[in-house]
Scaffold this motif. Structure first.
Motif, PDB file in Angstrom:
ATOM      1  N   ALA A   1       7.836  -7.055   8.522  1.00  0.00           N
ATOM      2  CA  ALA A   1       8.413  -8.173   7.781  1.00  0.00           C
ATOM      3  C   ALA A   1       7.304  -8.923   7.052  1.00  0.00           C
ATOM      4  O   ALA A   1       6.124  -8.809   7.391  1.00  0.00           O
ATOM      5  CB  ALA A   1       9.172  -9.113   8.724  1.00  0.00           C
ATOM      6  N   LEU A   2       7.710  -9.685   6.047  1.00  0.00           N
ATOM      7  CA  LEU A   2       6.761 -10.424   5.232  1.00  0.00           C
ATOM      8  C   LEU A   2       6.407 -11.758   5.880  1.00  0.00           C
ATOM      9  O   LEU A   2       7.222 -12.376   6.557  1.00  0.00           O
ATOM     10  CB  LEU A   2       7.362 -10.682   3.849  1.00  0.00           C
ATOM     11  N   SER A   3       5.186 -12.192   5.658  1.00  0.00           N
ATOM     12  CA  SER A   3       4.745 -13.491   6.156  1.00  0.00           C
ATOM     13  C   SER A   3       5.114 -14.577   5.145  1.00  0.00           C
ATOM     14  O   SER A   3       5.532 -14.296   4.021  1.00  0.00           O
ATOM     15  CB  SER A   3       3.236 -13.488   6.380  1.00  0.00           C
ATOM     16  N   LYS A   4       4.926 -15.831   5.534  1.00  0.00           N
ATOM     17  CA  LYS A   4       5.196 -16.945   4.614  1.00  0.00           C
ATOM     18  C   LYS A   4       4.321 -16.828   3.362  1.00  0.00           C
ATOM     19  O   LYS A   4       4.764 -17.132   2.256  1.00  0.00           O
ATOM     20  CB  LYS A   4       4.937 -18.281   5.303  1.00  0.00           C
ATOM     21  N   ARG A   5       3.090 -16.390   3.563  1.00  0.00           N
ATOM     22  CA  ARG A   5       2.198 -16.236   2.422  1.00  0.00           C
ATOM     23  C   ARG A   5       2.756 -15.229   1.417  1.00  0.00           C
ATOM     24  O   ARG A   5       2.659 -15.419   0.205  1.00  0.00           O
ATOM     25  CB  ARG A   5       0.824 -15.780   2.920  1.00  0.00           C
ATOM     26  N   ALA A   6       3.368 -14.161   1.925  1.00  0.00           N
ATOM     27  CA  ALA A   6       3.974 -13.164   1.030  1.00  0.00           C
ATOM     28  C   ALA A   6       5.152 -13.767   0.276  1.00  0.00           C
ATOM     29  O   ALA A   6       5.317 -13.532  -0.928  1.00  0.00           O
ATOM     30  CB  ALA A   6       4.424 -11.950   1.837  1.00  0.00           C
ATOM     31  N   TYR A   7       5.975 -14.541   0.980  1.00  0.00           N
ATOM     32  CA  TYR A   7       7.113 -15.175   0.315  1.00  0.00           C
ATOM     33  C   TYR A   7       6.641 -16.174  -0.735  1.00  0.00           C
ATOM     34  O   TYR A   7       7.285 -16.345  -1.776  1.00  0.00           O
ATOM     35  CB  TYR A   7       8.016 -15.861   1.338  1.00  0.00           C
TER      36      TYR A   7
ATOM     37  N   LYS B   1       0.832  -1.212   0.000  1.00  0.00           N
ATOM     38  CA  LYS B   1       0.000   0.000   0.000  1.00  0.00           C
ATOM     39  C   LYS B   1       0.862   1.256   0.000  1.00  0.00           C
ATOM     40  O   LYS B   1       0.534   2.256   0.637  1.00  0.00           O
ATOM     41  CB  LYS B   1      -0.938   0.015   1.207  1.00  0.00           C
ATOM     42  N   GLY B   2       1.992   1.192  -0.686  1.00  0.00           N
ATOM     43  CA  GLY B   2       2.871   2.347  -0.798  1.00  0.00           C
ATOM     44  C   GLY B   2       3.884   2.483   0.302  1.00  0.00           C
ATOM     45  O   GLY B   2       4.768   3.343   0.226  1.00  0.00           O
ATOM     46  N   ILE B   3       3.804   1.637   1.341  1.00  0.00           N
ATOM     47  CA  ILE B   3       4.734   1.735   2.475  1.00  0.00           C
ATOM     48  C   ILE B   3       5.883   0.759   2.267  1.00  0.00           C
ATOM     49  O   ILE B   3       5.666  -0.450   2.174  1.00  0.00           O
ATOM     50  CB  ILE B   3       4.025   1.427   3.805  1.00  0.00           C
ATOM     51  N   LYS B   4       7.089   1.273   2.221  1.00  0.00           N
ATOM     52  CA  LYS B   4       8.257   0.415   2.047  1.00  0.00           C
ATOM     53  C   LYS B   4       8.453  -0.424   3.309  1.00  0.00           C
ATOM     54  O   LYS B   4       8.581   0.112   4.418  1.00  0.00           O
ATOM     55  CB  LYS B   4       9.492   1.274   1.775  1.00  0.00           C
ATOM     56  N   ILE B   5       8.489  -1.758   3.140  1.00  0.00           N
ATOM     57  CA  ILE B   5       8.522  -2.658   4.289  1.00  0.00           C
ATOM     58  C   ILE B   5       9.912  -3.199   4.569  1.00  0.00           C
ATOM     59  O   ILE B   5      10.413  -3.114   5.682  1.00  0.00           O
ATOM     60  CB  ILE B   5       7.536  -3.837   4.073  1.00  0.00           C
ATOM     61  N   CYS B   6      10.546  -3.794   3.556  1.00  0.00           N
ATOM     62  CA  CYS B   6      11.825  -4.444   3.813  1.00  0.00           C
ATOM     63  C   CYS B   6      12.595  -4.639   2.509  1.00  0.00           C
ATOM     64  O   CYS B   6      12.036  -4.587   1.423  1.00  0.00           O
ATOM     65  CB  CYS B   6      11.612  -5.805   4.489  1.00  0.00           C
ATOM     66  N   LYS B   7      13.899  -4.863   2.659  1.00  0.00           N
ATOM     67  CA  LYS B   7      14.727  -5.202   1.508  1.00  0.00           C
ATOM     68  C   LYS B   7      14.441  -6.641   1.082  1.00  0.00           C
ATOM     69  O   LYS B   7      14.125  -7.493   1.915  1.00  0.00           O
ATOM     70  CB  LYS B   7      16.209  -5.058   1.840  1.00  0.00           C
ATOM     71  N   TYR B   8      14.594  -6.907  -0.213  1.00  0.00           N
ATOM     72  CA  TYR B   8      14.395  -8.269  -0.697  1.00  0.00           C
ATOM     73  C   TYR B   8      15.238  -8.514  -1.947  1.00  0.00           C
ATOM     74  O   TYR B   8      14.726  -8.725  -3.040  1.00  0.00           O
ATOM     75  CB  TYR B   8      12.919  -8.535  -0.993  1.00  0.00           C
ATOM     76  N   PRO B   9      16.584  -8.511  -1.784  1.00  0.00           N
ATOM     77  CA  PRO B   9      17.457  -8.742  -2.940  1.00  0.00           C
ATOM     78  C   PRO B   9      17.383 -10.166  -3.471  1.00  0.00           C
ATOM     79  O   PRO B   9      17.800 -10.435  -4.598  1.00  0.00           O
ATOM     80  CB  PRO B   9      18.856  -8.424  -2.390  1.00  0.00           C
ATOM     81  N   ASP B  10      16.850 -11.092  -2.652  1.00  0.00           N
ATOM     82  CA  ASP B  10      16.806 -12.501  -3.055  1.00  0.00           C
ATOM     83  C   ASP B  10      16.067 -12.706  -4.369  1.00  0.00           C
ATOM     84  O   ASP B  10      16.356 -13.655  -5.104  1.00  0.00           O
ATOM     85  CB  ASP B  10      16.141 -13.344  -1.966  1.00  0.00           C
ATOM     86  N   ILE B  11      15.103 -11.839  -4.661  1.00  0.00           N
ATOM     87  CA  ILE B  11      14.310 -12.053  -5.869  1.00  0.00           C
ATOM     88  C   ILE B  11      15.186 -11.992  -7.117  1.00  0.00           C
ATOM     89  O   ILE B  11      14.949 -12.715  -8.094  1.00  0.00           O
ATOM     90  CB  ILE B  11      13.153 -11.036  -5.952  1.00  0.00           C
ATOM     91  N   LEU B  12      16.239 -11.173  -7.095  1.00  0.00           N
ATOM     92  CA  LEU B  12      17.116 -11.059  -8.258  1.00  0.00           C
ATOM     93  C   LEU B  12      18.015 -12.278  -8.399  1.00  0.00           C
ATOM     94  O   LEU B  12      18.421 -12.632  -9.508  1.00  0.00           O
ATOM     95  CB  LEU B  12      17.967  -9.795  -8.151  1.00  0.00           C
ATOM     96  N   THR B  13      18.328 -12.932  -7.288  1.00  0.00           N
ATOM     97  CA  THR B  13      19.196 -14.119  -7.366  1.00  0.00           C
ATOM     98  C   THR B  13      18.483 -15.276  -8.033  1.00  0.00           C
ATOM     99  O   THR B  13      19.121 -16.252  -8.437  1.00  0.00           O
ATOM    100  CB  THR B  13      19.660 -14.551  -5.964  1.00  0.00           C
TER     101      THR B  13
END
Length: 626
Positions: free
Chosen positions: A389-395, A344-356
């Motif tokens: 942080a993201l939940s398992k469902r988000a991951y 919803k526009g709010i920056k939550i966390c880094k997630y560089p793993d997606i690029l790997t």
């Protein structure tokens, strides 16, 4: 009988600002936007380590229930909300509980300030006193000034000025008629002055930068022409967003926080500005590019925003963000670079793993590559309770093949249409390859240097020729196997010990290390009865489990053997057995009476060999340590 909950214990946990002291402001701002506020005001109370927060949203109605609870009740409750998942970020109704980590709290609201009908509640030590038996029924009043004056008695001049400002702000005709006010007294937090107040320039304060980079007011979906985004990109991502006016007040000064995430503006780029391929050092880059789009995966909609700003450009144009050796506002520049997930526009966390996980783009997650860009993926991702942080469902969503395909499609399009992105990616790939090559060269050089200090063995064969070997070191199990294999073929061994040197015919890094011949000169050398299994270890001991099934091993060859004959040998499966030293030599042990935990027995016996001692006994050799 029914399960019970200790409300005060749960509240105590929820009210802790675990990730950042200013999380309490993030939640209040989110609530204000959820309530469709058009104005918000933040006023720190320095001498009381607290603050005032006001908005003109829909207010906290105590009469009309939504989802079985009124907005007023929901503010003080845990897990019950008037909000629905997918519509707002605060549907779990737990963020406002951060307000209760204080000595006292005042919550006041009116649906029509012009009528002067206010309802309020004051709670002392809310984290300890608020529970399911606490009466949260609001008190009615027709004078907000009296409510404020009775909450803070004999204020200092600084606090009196803040209270006066809020009183006047409530009367401001630009604010809507419904008002909600939260006053926190003595917030339990770390370094209050550093995080919640500001000096002569609010731009340099932690609190203002936090609001811009980490809250709904700094909505990452708000894109502008000045920032370099095209009309099509803005239409896709920004359409429908409504900005609120945000005012800071302290020390008789007011300042405004602009709406939207602070992407750098395009400015007037120098036409001679060098791209990523032309500059000598990538970290000196001032290159620039923007892109954004909206995409769907099934019924769910997402946005992706790419802001490329060369490392030097970002350093120069984010003057208030900290970097190495410079504290600045306390918000670090490096924490704003790279890949992020927002909700919803709010920056939550880094997630560089997606690029790997995306072929061809892994290099963007390596080393200092992130210093040149921000890639933000926004969607209705599910969050854990504290929304940090993201939940398992988000991951699960982020690793879904269809979702990953859309991200790759976006990056592929950028690579073919955006010259700056293509150059940056190509430059990073080239430098990554060069770095890996240099690293391998350095490792090789170091290995060559280090062998000079390693123990060496000189073995004289039957022709009186000397052969040089190096003693294995911890972790060099493979070298143990190589030495055993090489020396089994070397002539000049003690004839009586030939039976301990098996002819190795296979090597493997998975499963059994080697297969060997019991008798190389057998009529049928490859018959299964003539094949033995061999495992190599730097050290064999029975202090921990053996990592192969004892039931299938015939020989264990180790550079060193350190066993306690009073203890059994166990493997990582279900087998165990006894161990004993074989008399008559210095290098041989035996594992016997092997069985499993279900009582099954095995007839095999395992010969354990100390290779160092076997070499000493078999050959004319000399060990030397520099």
């Amino acid at each position: 009988m029914r399960p019970q909950i200790e409300f005060s214990h749960v509240l105590g946990e929820l009210s802790v600002n675990r990730n950042d002291p200013c999380e309490v402001l993030r939640e209040l701002i989110s609530n204000s936007y959820d309530a469709k506020a058009t104005h918000m005001i933040y006023v720190p109370l320095k001498d009381r380590q607290g603050f005032l927060f006001l908005d003109d949203g829909t207010g906290l109605d105590d009469k009309t229930k939504i989802n079985g609870i009124t907005p007023w009740e929901a503010f003080f409750s845990i897990g019950k909300s008037t909000k629905k998942q997918g519509e707002t970020i605060g549907y779990k109704c737990q963020g406002s509980k951060l307000c209760f980590a204080c000595a006292r709290i005042l919550v006041a609201t009116t649906s029509d300030k012009n009528k002067g009908e206010w309802k309020y509640k004051t709670i002392d030590n809310p984290r300890a006193n608020l529970d399911t038996n606490f009466d949260i029924t609001p008190i009615a009043s027709n004078n907000i000034n009296d409510i404020l004056d009775s909450f803070i008695i004999a204020p200092t001049s600084d606090t009196a000025m803040a209270i006066s400002y809020i009183k006047n702000a409530i009367e401001d005709p630009e604010l809507s008629s419904s008002i909600t006010l939260v006053l926190i007294d003595h917030l339990e937090t770390e370094a209050y002055l550093k995080h919640f107040t500001f000096g002569p320039s609010s731009n340099e304060s932690y609190v203002q930068n936090y609001i811009q980079f980490y809250t709904r007011h700094g909505d990452v979906r708000h894109l502008t022409t000045a920032q370099g985004f095209t009309a099509s990109q803005r239409q896709q991502v920004t359409s429908g967003l409504k900005a609120a006016d945000f005012t800071l007040f302290a020390d008789e000064h007011t300042s405004k926080i602009p709406f939207g995430y602070p992407y750098l503006e395009k400015g007037n780029p120098d036409p001679s500005l060098k791209g990523p391929a032309q500059i000598a050092r990538l970290r000196d880059g001032r290159f620039f590019s923007r892109s954004a789009k909206k995409f769907s995966v099934g019924p769910n909609k997402f946005s992706i925003i790419l802001a490329i700003d060369g490392n030097r450009r970002a350093h120069d144009e984010y003057p208030n963000l900290g970097r190495k050796g410079q504290g600045k506002s306390g918000i670090r520049l490096s924490d704003q670079r790279g890949v992020f997930i927002s909700v919803k526009g709010i920056k939550i966390c880094k997630y560089p793993d997606i690029l790997t996980r995306i072929d061809g783009y892994e290099v963007l997650s390596e080393g200092d590559a992130a210093s040149h860009y921000s890639l933000i993926i926004d969607g209705d991702f599910d969050l854990v309770t504290n929304r940090s942080a993201l939940s398992k469902r988000a991951y699960d969503t982020l690793t879904d093949p269809n979702f990953m395909s859309e991200i790759k499609k976006f990056l592929d399009t950028q690579f073919t249409t955006d010259y700056t992105f293509a150059e940056l990616l190509s430059r990073l790939r080239r430098e990554s390859s060069e770095n890996l090559l240099n690293e391998q060269i350095e490792m090789l050089g170091l290995a060559k240097f280090n062998i000079k200090s390693r123990e060496r063995i000189r073995i004289t064969d039957s022709t009186k020729e000397k052969h040089l070997f190096l003693s294995p070191q911890p972790g060099e199990e493979y070298l143990v196997g190589v030495m055993y294999s090489q020396l089994s073929a070397l002539k000049g061994k003690n004839k009586e010990l030939e039976k301990y040197w098996r002819r190795i015919i296979t090597f493997s890094t998975q499963g059994i290390d080697s297969l060997g011949l019991r008798d190389e000169h057998a009529t049928h050398p490859l018959h299964e009865k003539n094949i033995c299994s061999i495992e190599y270890k730097y050290e064999f001991n029975n202090f921990g489990p053996f990592n192969h099934a004892l039931a299938v091993v015939d020989f264990i060859v180790a550079w060193d053997v350190n066993v306690d004959e009073e203890k059994s040998v166990r493997d990582t499966f279900t087998c165990f057995g006894n161990v004993r030293k074989i008399p008559g030599n210095s290098f041989e042990w035996e594992i016997f009476d092997i069985e499993n935990t279900d009582g099954g027995t095995y007839e095999n016996r395992i010969t354990v060999i100390n290779l160092r001692e076997l070499i000493s006994s078999s050959f004319d050799c000399k060990f030397t340590k520099p």
